[in-house]
Write an enzyme that holds these catalytic residues in place. Structure first.
Site, PDB file in Angstrom:
ATOM      1  CD  GLU A 120      50.337  42.484  56.800  1.00  0.00           C
ATOM      2  OE1 GLU A 120      49.822  41.355  56.919  1.00  0.00           O
ATOM      3  OE2 GLU A 120      49.818  43.402  56.119  1.00  0.00           O
ATOM      4  CD  GLU A 142      44.118  35.482  47.730  1.00  0.00           C
ATOM      5  OE1 GLU A 142      45.224  36.030  47.694  1.00  0.00           O
ATOM      6  OE2 GLU A 142      43.070  36.043  48.096  1.00  0.00           O
ATOM      7  CE  LYS A 164      47.984  37.423  46.482  1.00  0.00           C
ATOM      8  NZ  LYS A 164      46.950  37.776  47.484  1.00  0.00           N
ATOM      9  NE  ARG A 202      55.354  38.997  24.110  1.00  0.00           N
ATOM     10  CZ  ARG A 202      56.029  39.410  23.030  1.00  0.00           C
ATOM     11  NH1 ARG A 202      57.292  39.102  22.896  1.00  0.00           N
ATOM     12  NH2 ARG A 202      55.417  40.111  22.107  1.00  0.00           N
ATOM     13  CE  LYS A 216      52.940  36.007  51.173  1.00  0.00           C
ATOM     14  NZ  LYS A 216      52.766  37.407  50.870  1.00  0.00           N
ATOM     15  CG  HIS A 272      42.022  46.269  51.794  1.00  0.00           C
ATOM     16  ND1 HIS A 272      42.033  45.006  51.258  1.00  0.00           N
ATOM     17  CD2 HIS A 272      43.323  46.658  51.830  1.00  0.00           C
ATOM     18  CE1 HIS A 272      43.287  44.648  50.994  1.00  0.00           C
ATOM     19  NE2 HIS A 272      44.075  45.623  51.341  1.00  0.00           N
TER      20      HIS A 272
END
Ligand code: NAD
Ligand code: GLY
Length: 359
Positions: free
Chosen positions: A182, A234, A140, A118, A224, A249
């Site tokens: 990026e 987000e 993320k 966990r 960032k 994408h």
């Protein structure tokens, strides 16, 4: 070495950037709570850098998992390999997972840390430029599903990000350019002076000049970190970080993941975002051309693959994570250095941009 901080209250963490950081045990020790460490790497990176890292972890029980290399292994099945070793070697809740690799390893190791017992601590040691400027920062984590990329995951922040510029010496040129995509993204979305710097220093970056890389990584991570500190999950401005990604994408999805690198698709996608912003009258045609020239200078594609169709773009974009209540939202530019997330555009402008990129 340069250090900056991701400011998230009691989950804040440092990002160290510089040469030969892997061989400095004192950088790791303050972020490892217990006696156990599980290093997750892959079959390309481990032969290059695992021994150096292990030498810096001499005071710990170190176990390792070497995963197969590639985006196609970023799955729940591969994740189990990490859990298998963690359980076989009896890692407790006090263990620390360490990701040694690019974004694929980092996303999987982070998700394993979020789920193992966990949630346990983890450290990011990103080894591609893309992972040093983007995926290792911001928490993320996740894996792909057959029906969608990064669809299974968690927000789980690391204890530390160690961006060692020395490891970039072995990074293939194509991967370097994909990382620079990026880097350019941060200039276009929110840092106009950085665009000037990138125009002046692109040759140095492509030549892996140490000072230029360190500066670009630091400035990208600062950008960032600022966005993540404002909007960790987000709900708002973090979506800016997806500039060029909805178009990109669609390219990756239509070609099949792995045909173009993610950063290459983002490069062409950012050209499309700039073109569409110019069609909407938000930036000048000269500004859109300036963005295109910068992306081309990084040896990135500036057009979508000619094999693609308008229909492929539209159907792939319809399942983007930014679609809300059936409405497509795009990250576009109000100015060079000022991104906006918007559904407020004429569909004709989107169609014109797609067809321009396919022409
Ligand atoms: P990658 O992890 O596949 O690495 C690219 C290639 O370079 C691989 O073959 C890898 O083994 C190799 N490599 C890594 N370091 C090397 C080195 N120092 N020398 C030689 N070869 C090396 O790809 P990536 O571009 O680093 O990351 C892409 C992944 O990151 C995608 O899965 C994407 O979804 C994810 N991502 C996540 C976030 C996030 O916020 N979590 C952001 C952007 C991208
Ligand atoms: N790479 C996009 C994000 O971290 O939100």
């Amino acid at each position: 070495m340069q250090t900056l901080n991701v400011d998230l209250g009691d989950r804040s963490y440092p990002i160290h950037i510089g040469a030969d950081l892997l061989s400095q045990p004192e950088l790791l020790a303050p972020h490892i709570a217990g006696k156990q460490v599980l290093v997750v790497s892959n079959e390309t990176v481990a032969p290059l850098y695992l021994e150096t890292l292990k030498a810096s972890l001499a005071d710990y029980q170190v176990d390792t998992v070497v995963l197969p290399d590639g985006e196609r292994y970023k799955t729940l099945e591969t994740l189990n390999l990490i859990f298998d070793v963690a359980l076989e070697k009896r890692h407790s809740r006090n263990t620390t997972l360490i990701a040694l690799g690019g974004g694929v390893v980092g996303d999987m190791c982070g998700f394993a840390a979020a789920a193992y017992q966990r949630g346990v601590k983890f450290i990011q040691i990103p080894t591609t430029l893309l992972s040093q400027v983007d995926s290792s920062v911001g928490g993320k984590t996740g894996v792909n599903h057959a029906l969608g990329k990064n669809m299974i995951g968690a927000f789980w922040q690391p204890q530390l990000v160690l961006a060692d510029t020395t490891v970039l010496s072995t990074l293939p040129e194509r991967e370097l350019s994909a990382g620079i995509a990026e880097v350019i993204k941060y200039g276009l979305l929110g840092d106009a002076p950085f665009i000037d710097w990138l125009e002046d220093n692109m040759s140095a970056l492509l030549a892996k000049d140490e000072a230029a890389l360190t500066y670009a990584i630091h400035r990208s991570c600062q950008n960032k970190a600022d966005v993540v500190a404002r909007d960790e999950r987000e709900g708002s401005v973090r979506a800016w970080l997806n500039l060029g990604h909805t178009f990109g994408h669609a390219i990756e999805h239509s070609l099949g993941y792995g045909e173009w690198l993610h950063g290459e698709a983002v490069g062409a996608g950012m050209v499309m975002a700039a073109d569409m912003s110019a069609r909407l009258g938000w930036i000048s045609r000269a500004d859109a051309e300036r963005a295109t020239q910068l992306i081309a200078a990084a040896r990135l594609p500036i057009k979508a693959p000619s094999s693609m169709t308008e229909e492929q773009f539209l159907s792939a974009m319809a399942v983007d994570k930014k679609v809300l209540d059936g409405q497509l939202r795009l990250v576009l530019l109000k100015a060079l250095g000022e991104a906006v997330v918007t559904a407020d555009f004429e569909p004709s402008a989107l169609l014109a941009t797609i067809n321009e990129s396919l022409s």
